[in-house]
Design an enzyme around this catalytic site. Sequence first.
Site, mmCIF file in Angstrom:
data_model
loop_
_atom_site.group_PDB
_atom_site.id
_atom_site.type_symbol
_atom_site.label_atom_id
_atom_site.label_comp_id
_atom_site.label_asym_id
_atom_site.label_seq_id
_atom_site.Cartn_x
_atom_site.Cartn_y
_atom_site.Cartn_z
ATOM 1 N N ARG A 268 5.954 53.990 -13.023
ATOM 2 C CA ARG A 268 6.455 52.606 -13.016
ATOM 3 C C ARG A 268 7.802 52.604 -13.730
ATOM 4 O O ARG A 268 7.864 52.812 -14.940
ATOM 5 C CB ARG A 268 5.451 51.687 -13.715
ATOM 6 C CG ARG A 268 6.075 50.416 -14.219
ATOM 7 C CD ARG A 268 5.069 49.368 -14.635
ATOM 8 N NE ARG A 268 4.131 49.746 -15.676
ATOM 9 C CZ ARG A 268 4.432 49.845 -16.979
ATOM 10 N NH1 ARG A 268 5.659 49.644 -17.407
ATOM 11 N NH2 ARG A 268 3.499 50.173 -17.852
ATOM 12 N N HIS A 272 5.781 46.629 -17.349
ATOM 13 C CA HIS A 272 4.477 46.335 -16.729
ATOM 14 C C HIS A 272 4.573 45.015 -15.952
ATOM 15 O O HIS A 272 4.194 44.940 -14.788
ATOM 16 C CB HIS A 272 3.407 46.250 -17.816
ATOM 17 C CG HIS A 272 2.116 45.699 -17.328
ATOM 18 N ND1 HIS A 272 1.297 46.405 -16.490
ATOM 19 C CD2 HIS A 272 1.524 44.494 -17.521
ATOM 20 C CE1 HIS A 272 0.233 45.662 -16.196
ATOM 21 N NE2 HIS A 272 0.358 44.497 -16.807
ATOM 22 N N TYR A 281 7.125 51.550 -26.092
ATOM 23 C CA TYR A 281 6.066 52.559 -26.003
ATOM 24 C C TYR A 281 6.407 53.781 -25.147
ATOM 25 O O TYR A 281 5.568 54.639 -24.931
ATOM 26 C CB TYR A 281 4.744 51.929 -25.518
ATOM 27 C CG TYR A 281 4.831 51.215 -24.186
ATOM 28 C CD1 TYR A 281 4.724 51.910 -22.990
ATOM 29 C CD2 TYR A 281 5.012 49.837 -24.131
ATOM 30 C CE1 TYR A 281 4.798 51.263 -21.773
ATOM 31 C CE2 TYR A 281 5.099 49.168 -22.907
ATOM 32 C CZ TYR A 281 4.988 49.882 -21.736
ATOM 33 O OH TYR A 281 5.062 49.236 -20.524
HETATM 34 C C1 LIG Z 1 -10.763 42.892 -16.175
HETATM 35 C C2 LIG Z 1 -9.395 42.873 -16.783
HETATM 36 N N1 LIG Z 1 -9.212 43.376 -18.033
HETATM 37 C C3 LIG Z 1 -7.973 43.374 -18.595
HETATM 38 C C4 LIG Z 1 -6.911 42.833 -17.909
HETATM 39 C C5 LIG Z 1 -5.513 42.837 -18.536
HETATM 40 N N2 LIG Z 1 -4.654 43.813 -17.859
HETATM 41 C C6 LIG Z 1 -3.719 43.434 -16.960
HETATM 42 S S1 LIG Z 1 -2.898 44.733 -16.319
HETATM 43 C C7 LIG Z 1 -3.754 45.850 -17.250
HETATM 44 C C8 LIG Z 1 -3.468 47.336 -17.144
HETATM 45 C C9 LIG Z 1 -3.660 47.875 -15.759
HETATM 46 O O1 LIG Z 1 -3.185 49.191 -15.649
HETATM 47 P P1 LIG Z 1 -3.356 50.005 -14.316
HETATM 48 O O2 LIG Z 1 -4.736 49.817 -13.761
HETATM 49 O O3 LIG Z 1 -2.937 51.402 -14.587
HETATM 50 O O4 LIG Z 1 -2.361 49.310 -13.269
HETATM 51 P P2 LIG Z 1 -0.790 49.128 -13.300
HETATM 52 O O5 LIG Z 1 -0.525 47.821 -14.027
HETATM 53 O O6 LIG Z 1 -0.200 50.299 -14.023
HETATM 54 O O7 LIG Z 1 -0.343 49.044 -11.888
HETATM 55 C C10 LIG Z 1 -4.683 45.189 -18.058
HETATM 56 C C11 LIG Z 1 -5.588 45.864 -19.009
HETATM 57 C C12 LIG Z 1 -7.145 42.301 -16.615
HETATM 58 N N3 LIG Z 1 -6.163 41.782 -15.871
HETATM 59 N N4 LIG Z 1 -8.388 42.342 -16.067
#
Ligand SMILES: Cc1ncc(C[n+]2csc(CCOP(=O)(O)OP(=O)(O)O)c2C)c(N)n1
Length: 375
Positions: A268, A272, A281
């Site tokens: 990425r 985020h 980070y």
């Molecule tokens: C069930 C749930 N827990 C926590 C969150 C908060 N949250 C939003 S994005 C994220 C990280 C996701 O990382 P990843 O799966 O690697 O996807 P990326 O954002 O890197 O595409 C979190 C923990 C959420 N949206 N849903």
Amino acid sequence: MTMVHTLNPTADLKTDVDDVARLLTADGERVADRDLDSWIADLDAQALRGLYRDMFLLRRIDAEGMALQRQGQVGLWAPCNGQEATQIGTARVLQPSDFAFPSYRETGVVYARGAQPEGFLRAWRGEAHSSYDPNELGTAVQQIIIGAQTLHAVGYAMGIQRDGVDQVVATWFGDGATSQGDVSEAMVFAASYEAPVVFVCTNNQYAISEPVGVQAKAPIAGRAPAFGIPSMRVDGNDILAVTAAMRWAVDHARSGKGPAFIEAVTYRMGPHTTSDDPTRYREKDEVEAWKRRDPLTRVEAYLRAIGEFDDEVAAQMQHDADELGAAVRSTCLAMTTAPALSILDDVYAEPHAGLDEEKTWFAAYVDGFAEEAGR
Ligand SMILES: Cc1ncc(C[n+]2csc(CCOP(=O)(O)OP(=O)(O)O)c2C)c(N)n1
């Protein structure tokens, strides 16, 4: 069941980003891969130019989304800059009649499924629950709940399996999502029922600020075979490799052999979301190293080297991107805000007492703001 492309399970996750199946190096050099080559044998220069154009336009849509957020026109944006090859390479393999279950970051999947400019932004602007009609695009609402879409995808796949229709389902989720129980449950059900579903794990190295190594002590693609699902780990910045892997996976699912899993190793490049500051980070050097692996420049370099790309083609793509970017912007600015209460209109197919009660409460809540403003 075959594991088509495996990886040393003890690989160091910090350095194994090159331990992937690849067909196009970062410099645009075509390399051979025993498992992948045959899957793209028919993909000629014109088709590859088309995929490059998709990635180029997607990058523009993404830049427009970021800018509109900074200007207060949309509430939030989850950039996909750097992940274009993974998103376009996978989504373009599906048939229009297949069904996609993306997450919030898969703007490229939504684009490849045929979204028009308003289809990228309505929800991010807070105007609707979905930016597009899921039935029209064959694409579920972009999921915000981490991993939930994998269960929806498997449920849908089990449904079409029972209907006996020629359809497959694909679902996209991040490396972080694989720590969520939903993803494991989805894989168990998919394997047990041999559901026609492709799991695309976009390993972009981070779950917000958590590097992938915190939650995955071994490469993620290595998990799928333990569920009984064959997997491939590919260079997610290499559209040839991603296309080949997805063709393999979709063929596997469509021919009744059950689910398949792809781990696309990518990065990425942006934050985020627009609420995040990645400089807190991650190191500049790391970002620079990934810049050199850009999914777009390597395709352009390759096409130029074989005489299939020149400045005229580049100028045409730039022109198309400018037009699309302008259309996304003007469509966003022209959106009219629906009355607050209408947000409840399409939640249920039929009216019911609980919904009426909620509407009454919500109307009073909204009126409260008007009273406050009048004071
Ligand atoms: C069930 C749930 N827990 C926590 C969150 C908060 N949250 C939003 S994005 C994220 C990280 C996701 O990382 P990843 O799966 O690697 O996807 P990326 O954002 O890197 O595409 C979190 C923990 C959420 N949206 N849903």
